[in-house]
Design a protein around this motif. Structure first.
Motif, PDB file in Angstrom:
ATOM      1  N   LEU A  75       0.727  -1.164  -0.100  1.00 32.10           N
ATOM      2  CA  LEU A  75      -0.084   0.083  -0.137  1.00 32.10           C
ATOM      3  C   LEU A  75       0.935   1.359   0.012  1.00 32.10           C
ATOM      4  O   LEU A  75       1.803   1.448   0.752  1.00 32.10           O
ATOM      5  CB  LEU A  75      -0.875  -0.053   1.185  1.00 32.10           C
ATOM      6  CG  LEU A  75      -1.823   1.001   1.532  1.00 32.10           C
ATOM      7  CD1 LEU A  75      -2.609   1.325   0.288  1.00 32.10           C
ATOM      8  CD2 LEU A  75      -2.380   1.197   3.006  1.00 32.10           C
ATOM      9  N   VAL A  76       0.789   2.144  -1.119  1.00 29.17           N
ATOM     10  CA  VAL A  76       1.517   3.405  -1.085  1.00 29.17           C
ATOM     11  C   VAL A  76       0.638   4.595  -1.479  1.00 29.17           C
ATOM     12  O   VAL A  76      -0.831   4.311  -1.724  1.00 29.17           O
ATOM     13  CB  VAL A  76       2.415   3.422  -2.398  1.00 29.17           C
ATOM     14  CG1 VAL A  76       3.523   2.053  -1.847  1.00 29.17           C
ATOM     15  CG2 VAL A  76       2.026   3.104  -3.459  1.00 29.17           C
ATOM     16  N   GLN A  77       1.095   5.752  -1.290  1.00 26.90           N
ATOM     17  CA  GLN A  77       0.172   7.011  -1.760  1.00 26.90           C
ATOM     18  C   GLN A  77       0.643   7.472  -3.202  1.00 26.90           C
ATOM     19  O   GLN A  77       1.662   6.952  -3.832  1.00 26.90           O
ATOM     20  CB  GLN A  77       0.633   8.171  -1.105  1.00 26.90           C
ATOM     21  CG  GLN A  77       0.195   7.576   0.686  1.00 26.90           C
ATOM     22  CD  GLN A  77       0.283   9.010   1.736  1.00 26.90           C
ATOM     23  OE1 GLN A  77       1.520   9.820   1.206  1.00 26.90           O
ATOM     24  NE2 GLN A  77      -0.704   9.117   2.474  1.00 26.90           N
ATOM     25  N   ALA A  78      -0.182   7.998  -3.755  1.00 24.14           N
ATOM     26  CA  ALA A  78       0.093   8.478  -4.891  1.00 24.14           C
ATOM     27  C   ALA A  78       1.075   9.376  -5.191  1.00 24.14           C
ATOM     28  O   ALA A  78       1.371  10.049  -4.173  1.00 24.14           O
ATOM     29  CB  ALA A  78      -1.345   9.464  -5.359  1.00 24.14           C
ATOM     30  N   GLY A  79       1.970   9.049  -6.258  1.00 22.54           N
ATOM     31  CA  GLY A  79       3.394   9.639  -6.437  1.00 22.54           C
ATOM     32  C   GLY A  79       4.322   8.843  -5.856  1.00 22.54           C
ATOM     33  O   GLY A  79       5.506   9.128  -6.358  1.00 22.54           O
ATOM     34  N   ASP A  80       3.805   7.816  -5.050  1.00 21.65           N
ATOM     35  CA  ASP A  80       5.315   7.225  -4.550  1.00 21.65           C
ATOM     36  C   ASP A  80       5.649   6.320  -5.564  1.00 21.65           C
ATOM     37  O   ASP A  80       5.048   6.138  -6.503  1.00 21.65           O
ATOM     38  CB  ASP A  80       4.533   6.234  -3.309  1.00 21.65           C
ATOM     39  CG  ASP A  80       4.560   7.209  -1.999  1.00 21.65           C
ATOM     40  OD1 ASP A  80       3.865   6.642  -1.127  1.00 21.65           O
ATOM     41  OD2 ASP A  80       4.991   8.444  -2.054  1.00 21.65           O
ATOM     42  N   SER A  81       6.852   5.293  -5.149  1.00 21.28           N
ATOM     43  CA  SER A  81       7.494   4.208  -6.043  1.00 21.28           C
ATOM     44  C   SER A  81       7.224   3.023  -5.293  1.00 21.28           C
ATOM     45  O   SER A  81       7.185   3.090  -4.040  1.00 21.28           O
ATOM     46  CB  SER A  81       8.885   4.831  -6.047  1.00 21.28           C
ATOM     47  OG  SER A  81       8.992   5.896  -7.043  1.00 21.28           O
ATOM     48  N   LEU A  82       7.399   1.866  -6.026  1.00 20.37           N
ATOM     49  CA  LEU A  82       7.464   0.570  -5.687  1.00 20.37           C
ATOM     50  C   LEU A  82       8.103  -0.165  -6.634  1.00 20.37           C
ATOM     51  O   LEU A  82       8.363   0.026  -7.758  1.00 20.37           O
ATOM     52  CB  LEU A  82       5.822   0.112  -5.450  1.00 20.37           C
ATOM     53  CG  LEU A  82       5.688  -0.968  -4.541  1.00 20.37           C
ATOM     54  CD1 LEU A  82       6.004  -0.591  -3.047  1.00 20.37           C
ATOM     55  CD2 LEU A  82       3.852  -1.248  -4.513  1.00 20.37           C
ATOM     56  N   ARG A  83       8.830  -1.088  -6.043  1.00 25.14           N
ATOM     57  CA  ARG A  83       9.596  -2.181  -7.043  1.00 25.14           C
ATOM     58  C   ARG A  83       9.033  -3.515  -7.007  1.00 25.14           C
ATOM     59  O   ARG A  83       9.271  -4.120  -5.850  1.00 25.14           O
ATOM     60  CB  ARG A  83      11.044  -2.104  -7.007  1.00 25.14           C
ATOM     61  CG  ARG A  83      11.882  -2.937  -7.916  1.00 25.14           C
ATOM     62  CD  ARG A  83      13.437  -2.977  -7.804  1.00 25.14           C
ATOM     63  NE  ARG A  83      13.791  -3.609  -6.855  1.00 25.14           N
ATOM     64  CZ  ARG A  83      14.905  -4.074  -6.838  1.00 25.14           C
ATOM     65  NH1 ARG A  83      16.021  -3.818  -7.813  1.00 25.14           N
ATOM     66  NH2 ARG A  83      15.553  -4.803  -5.911  1.00 25.14           N
ATOM     67  N   LEU A  84       8.712  -4.195  -7.634  1.00 27.45           N
ATOM     68  CA  LEU A  84       8.424  -5.740  -7.773  1.00 27.45           C
ATOM     69  C   LEU A  84       9.250  -6.451  -8.274  1.00 27.45           C
ATOM     70  O   LEU A  84       9.807  -6.047  -8.898  1.00 27.45           O
ATOM     71  CB  LEU A  84       6.846  -5.704  -8.618  1.00 27.45           C
ATOM     72  CG  LEU A  84       5.863  -4.988  -8.289  1.00 27.45           C
ATOM     73  CD1 LEU A  84       4.643  -5.413  -9.218  1.00 27.45           C
ATOM     74  CD2 LEU A  84       5.132  -5.008  -7.036  1.00 27.45           C
ATOM     75  N   THR A  85       9.280  -7.660  -7.678  1.00 24.21           N
ATOM     76  CA  THR A  85      10.468  -8.659  -7.980  1.00 24.21           C
ATOM     77  C   THR A  85       9.584  -9.860  -8.264  1.00 24.21           C
ATOM     78  O   THR A  85       8.434 -10.397  -7.682  1.00 24.21           O
ATOM     79  CB  THR A  85      11.289  -8.993  -6.720  1.00 24.21           C
ATOM     80  OG1 THR A  85      12.010  -7.468  -6.478  1.00 24.21           O
ATOM     81  CG2 THR A  85      12.309  -9.931  -7.110  1.00 24.21           C
ATOM     82  N   CYS A  86      10.122 -10.453  -9.327  1.00 23.60           N
ATOM     83  CA  CYS A  86       9.638 -11.753  -9.565  1.00 23.60           C
ATOM     84  C   CYS A  86      10.955 -12.815  -9.842  1.00 23.60           C
ATOM     85  O   CYS A  86      11.773 -12.598 -10.585  1.00 23.60           O
ATOM     86  CB  CYS A  86       9.097 -11.755 -11.061  1.00 23.60           C
ATOM     87  SG  CYS A  86       8.471 -13.325 -11.511  1.00 23.60           S
ATOM     88  N   ALA A  87      10.967 -13.925  -9.030  1.00 22.36           N
ATOM     89  CA  ALA A  87      12.027 -14.986  -9.000  1.00 22.36           C
ATOM     90  C   ALA A  87      11.477 -15.891  -9.765  1.00 22.36           C
ATOM     91  O   ALA A  87      10.285 -16.592  -9.651  1.00 22.36           O
ATOM     92  CB  ALA A  87      12.252 -15.536  -7.610  1.00 22.36           C
ATOM     93  N   VAL A  88      12.300 -16.351 -10.844  1.00 24.59           N
ATOM     94  CA  VAL A  88      12.011 -17.415 -11.838  1.00 24.59           C
ATOM     95  C   VAL A  88      12.839 -18.605 -11.623  1.00 24.59           C
ATOM     96  O   VAL A  88      14.024 -18.458 -11.513  1.00 24.59           O
ATOM     97  CB  VAL A  88      12.211 -16.771 -13.096  1.00 24.59           C
ATOM     98  CG1 VAL A  88      11.536 -17.845 -14.355  1.00 24.59           C
ATOM     99  CG2 VAL A  88      11.328 -15.643 -13.504  1.00 24.59           C
ATOM    100  N   SER A  89      12.189 -19.819 -11.618  1.00 21.94           N
ATOM    101  CA  SER A  89      13.035 -21.085 -11.630  1.00 21.94           C
ATOM    102  C   SER A  89      12.413 -22.069 -12.564  1.00 21.94           C
ATOM    103  O   SER A  89      11.239 -21.790 -12.882  1.00 21.94           O
ATOM    104  CB  SER A  89      12.962 -21.585 -10.317  1.00 21.94           C
ATOM    105  OG  SER A  89      11.807 -21.861  -9.827  1.00 21.94           O
ATOM    106  N   GLY A  90      13.115 -23.125 -12.769  1.00 24.81           N
ATOM    107  CA  GLY A  90      12.785 -24.115 -13.522  1.00 24.81           C
ATOM    108  C   GLY A  90      13.229 -24.517 -14.980  1.00 24.81           C
ATOM    109  O   GLY A  90      13.321 -25.799 -15.389  1.00 24.81           O
ATOM    110  N   ARG A  91      13.368 -23.575 -15.653  1.00 23.87           N
ATOM    111  CA  ARG A  91      14.203 -23.536 -17.213  1.00 23.87           C
ATOM    112  C   ARG A  91      15.264 -22.680 -17.464  1.00 23.87           C
ATOM    113  O   ARG A  91      15.372 -21.818 -16.405  1.00 23.87           O
ATOM    114  CB  ARG A  91      12.783 -23.522 -18.165  1.00 23.87           C
ATOM    115  CG  ARG A  91      11.695 -24.671 -18.161  1.00 23.87           C
ATOM    116  CD  ARG A  91      12.419 -26.108 -18.577  1.00 23.87           C
ATOM    117  NE  ARG A  91      11.453 -27.178 -18.459  1.00 23.87           N
ATOM    118  CZ  ARG A  91      10.429 -27.278 -19.238  1.00 23.87           C
ATOM    119  NH1 ARG A  91      10.338 -26.647 -20.498  1.00 23.87           N
ATOM    120  NH2 ARG A  91       9.767 -28.274 -19.045  1.00 23.87           N
TER     121      ARG A  91
END
Length: 129
Positions: free
Chosen positions: A11-27
């Motif tokens: 949960l963030v406020q308008a104008g803020d930043s956020l970084r999503l991360t996706c860990a990938v495995s299997g191939r």
């Protein structure tokens, strides 16, 4: 099989930043284009961004100039840096993988949800006004 696990939502406020991360495995990580899609309540899933082998990237118009997708091949991880967030960015964000190599990938990169065979479980992003 490819497994994807997202993290970093919140949960963030308008104008803020956020970084999503996706860990990938299997191939073999570098054989896949990696994308992000999002789905807001009551709306269809919207394709947001993708990165494919090399430096290829694509962004939906709704996020162009605010979001940046990147991948770390050494860590088998893809990121979505989200800046200048708006309330309309509120959604569950999904990481996805599509097999994509060689000239076929460069000439026709996967920029729609239908091209993706593997999906993560999603992470919630909420932007308050």
């Amino acid at each position: 099989q490819v497994q994807l696990v997202e993290s970093g939502g919140g949960l963030v406020q308008a104008g803020d930043s956020l970084r999503l991360t996706c860990a990938v495995s299997g191939r073999t990580f570098t054989n896949y284009a990696l994308g992000w899609s999002r789905q807001a309540p009551g709306k269809e899933r919207e394709f947001v961004a993708v990165t494919w082998t090399g430096t290829g990237t694509y962004y939906a118009d709704s996020v162009k100039g605010r979001f940046t997708i990147s991948r770390d091949n050494a860590k088998n991880t893809v990121y979505l840096q989200m800046n200048s967030l708006k309330p309309e960015d509120t959604a569950v964000y999904y990481c996805a993988a599509a097999y994509c190599i060689g000239n076929g990938c460069y000439s026709r990169p996967p920029i729609t949800n239908e091209r993706y065979a593997y999906w993560g479980q999603g992470t919630q992003v909420t932007v308050s006004s």
